[in-house]
Design a protein around this motif. Structure first.
Motif, short mmCIF file in Angstrom:
data_model
loop_
_atom_site.label_atom_id
_atom_site.label_comp_id
_atom_site.label_asym_id
_atom_site.label_seq_id
_atom_site.Cartn_x
_atom_site.Cartn_y
_atom_site.Cartn_z
N LEU A 75 0.83 -1.21 0.00
CA LEU A 75 0.00 0.00 0.00
C LEU A 75 0.86 1.26 0.00
O LEU A 75 0.54 2.24 -0.67
CB LEU A 75 -0.94 -0.01 1.21
CG LEU A 75 -2.00 -1.11 1.25
CD1 LEU A 75 -2.83 -0.99 2.52
CD2 LEU A 75 -2.91 -1.05 0.03
N ASP A 76 1.95 1.22 0.77
CA ASP A 76 2.88 2.36 0.79
C ASP A 76 3.43 2.63 -0.60
O ASP A 76 3.49 3.78 -1.06
CB ASP A 76 4.03 2.09 1.75
CG ASP A 76 3.61 2.09 3.21
OD1 ASP A 76 2.47 2.50 3.51
OD2 ASP A 76 4.42 1.66 4.06
N ASP A 77 3.85 1.56 -1.29
CA ASP A 77 4.43 1.72 -2.63
C ASP A 77 3.40 2.24 -3.61
O ASP A 77 3.70 3.12 -4.44
CB ASP A 77 5.00 0.38 -3.12
CG ASP A 77 6.22 -0.07 -2.34
OD1 ASP A 77 6.84 0.77 -1.66
OD2 ASP A 77 6.56 -1.27 -2.40
N MET A 78 2.18 1.71 -3.55
CA MET A 78 1.11 2.14 -4.44
C MET A 78 0.80 3.62 -4.22
O MET A 78 0.60 4.39 -5.17
CB MET A 78 -0.14 1.29 -4.22
CG MET A 78 0.02 -0.16 -4.64
SD MET A 78 -1.24 -1.25 -3.90
CE MET A 78 -2.73 -0.58 -4.60
N THR A 79 0.77 4.03 -2.96
CA THR A 79 0.43 5.41 -2.63
C THR A 79 1.55 6.36 -3.02
O THR A 79 1.30 7.45 -3.54
CB THR A 79 0.12 5.53 -1.12
OG1 THR A 79 -0.95 4.63 -0.81
CG2 THR A 79 -0.29 6.95 -0.76
N ARG A 80 2.78 5.94 -2.78
CA ARG A 80 3.92 6.78 -3.17
C ARG A 80 3.92 7.01 -4.68
O ARG A 80 4.20 8.12 -5.16
CB ARG A 80 5.22 6.10 -2.73
CG ARG A 80 6.45 7.01 -2.82
CD ARG A 80 7.70 6.29 -2.31
NE ARG A 80 7.54 5.83 -0.94
CZ ARG A 80 7.44 4.55 -0.58
NH1 ARG A 80 7.48 3.60 -1.49
NH2 ARG A 80 7.32 4.22 0.69
N ASP A 81 3.59 5.98 -5.43
CA ASP A 81 3.53 6.11 -6.89
C ASP A 81 2.42 7.06 -7.30
O ASP A 81 2.60 7.89 -8.21
CB ASP A 81 3.31 4.72 -7.52
CG ASP A 81 3.25 4.77 -9.03
OD1 ASP A 81 4.25 5.15 -9.65
OD2 ASP A 81 2.18 4.46 -9.59
N LEU A 82 1.27 6.97 -6.63
CA LEU A 82 0.15 7.86 -6.93
C LEU A 82 0.50 9.31 -6.64
O LEU A 82 0.25 10.21 -7.46
CB LEU A 82 -1.08 7.45 -6.12
CG LEU A 82 -2.31 8.37 -6.20
CD1 LEU A 82 -2.83 8.42 -7.64
CD2 LEU A 82 -3.40 7.89 -5.26
N VAL A 83 1.11 9.56 -5.50
CA VAL A 83 1.48 10.92 -5.11
C VAL A 83 2.45 11.53 -6.12
O VAL A 83 2.33 12.70 -6.50
CB VAL A 83 2.08 10.94 -3.69
CG1 VAL A 83 2.68 12.30 -3.36
CG2 VAL A 83 1.02 10.58 -2.66
N SER A 84 3.40 10.73 -6.58
CA SER A 84 4.41 11.23 -7.51
C SER A 84 3.79 11.68 -8.83
O SER A 84 4.36 12.53 -9.53
CB SER A 84 5.48 10.16 -7.77
OG SER A 84 4.94 9.07 -8.51
#
Length: 218
Positions: A75-84
């Motif tokens: 979830l952290d990785d998915m969210t970090r990608d979305l934010v970027s």
């Protein structure tokens, strides 16, 4: 819609109720039937006229028991990608994990903001709630704002002179607030209780004093 792929939104024009914001929904009446699926997610979008803040909420959805549940790292990785994809210049200042009654991961709330030359920029703040099965159930962001941050006209030293001598200064933040104005937020301990004092960055006027504290630097 560019906010949610393949979803059409309709404007709720009840101006007498929502005079400070526009509200859009992809439904006329809430569907409370237990068989609503991930393909029938009910969304609500708020646009705040004064600040440009946009809030997207998934207000109605259900998850099959067989649905994949992601790990915190996933979830952290998915969210970090979305934010970027929105803003590469943000950093995470808060992360809250919610678990269900069985102690299993339920959702994670992420909070991001930009820091430009020592000034925290609420015009570039972003919050996301991601459910354990991957759905973003809330996304809060501000419409792009390209005006440069103004440097405060009053110094930090002048602000600190305004404080009670018995107060212990814990921290001083410089913030461009959601309305685009620069201000100081001083965190002070007074008789073992932590308070925030917010001062206008141009004339030093006290704008707020209380227990609501912005912890962008923790």
């Amino acid at each position: 819609s560019k906010l949610v792929e393949g979803v059409a939104f309709k404007y709720d024009n009840k101006e007498d109720i929502n005079e400070d914001k526009f509200i859009f929904r992809n439904f006329l009446e809430r569907n409370y039937k237990p068989n609503i699926t991930m393909n029938d997610i009910e969304y609500e979008v708020e646009y705040h006229k004064k600040t440009g803040k946009v809030i997207v909420r998934a207000v109605g959805f259900s998850v099959a028991g067989s649905a994949k549940r992601y790990t915190e790292k996933e979830l952290d990785d998915m969210t970090r990608d979305l934010v970027s994809k929105f803003d590469n210049g943000l950093f995470s200042y808060d992360r809250k994990v919610k678990v269900d009654k069985e102690g299993k991961l339920d959702s994670i709330k992420y909070s991001y903001i930009a820091n430009v030359n020592g000034i925290y920029d609420e015009k570039r703040e972003m919050q996301i709630i991601r459910e354990a099965h991957g759905l973003v159930s809330k996304l809060e962001i501000v419409q792009p704002y390209h005006k440069e941050i103004a440097i405060p006209l009053i110094s930090k030293e002048k602000i600190l002179e305004k404080l009670d001598k018995q107060a212990e200064v814990i921290d001083v933040l410089v913030i461009r607030n959601i309305e685009g104005h620069v201000e100081y937020e001083v965190h002070i301990k007074y008789f073992d209780t932590l308070y925030a004092a917010v001062f206008d960055g141009n004339d030093g006027t006290l704008k707020y004093y209380g227990r609501d504290i912005r912890n962008y630097d923790k």
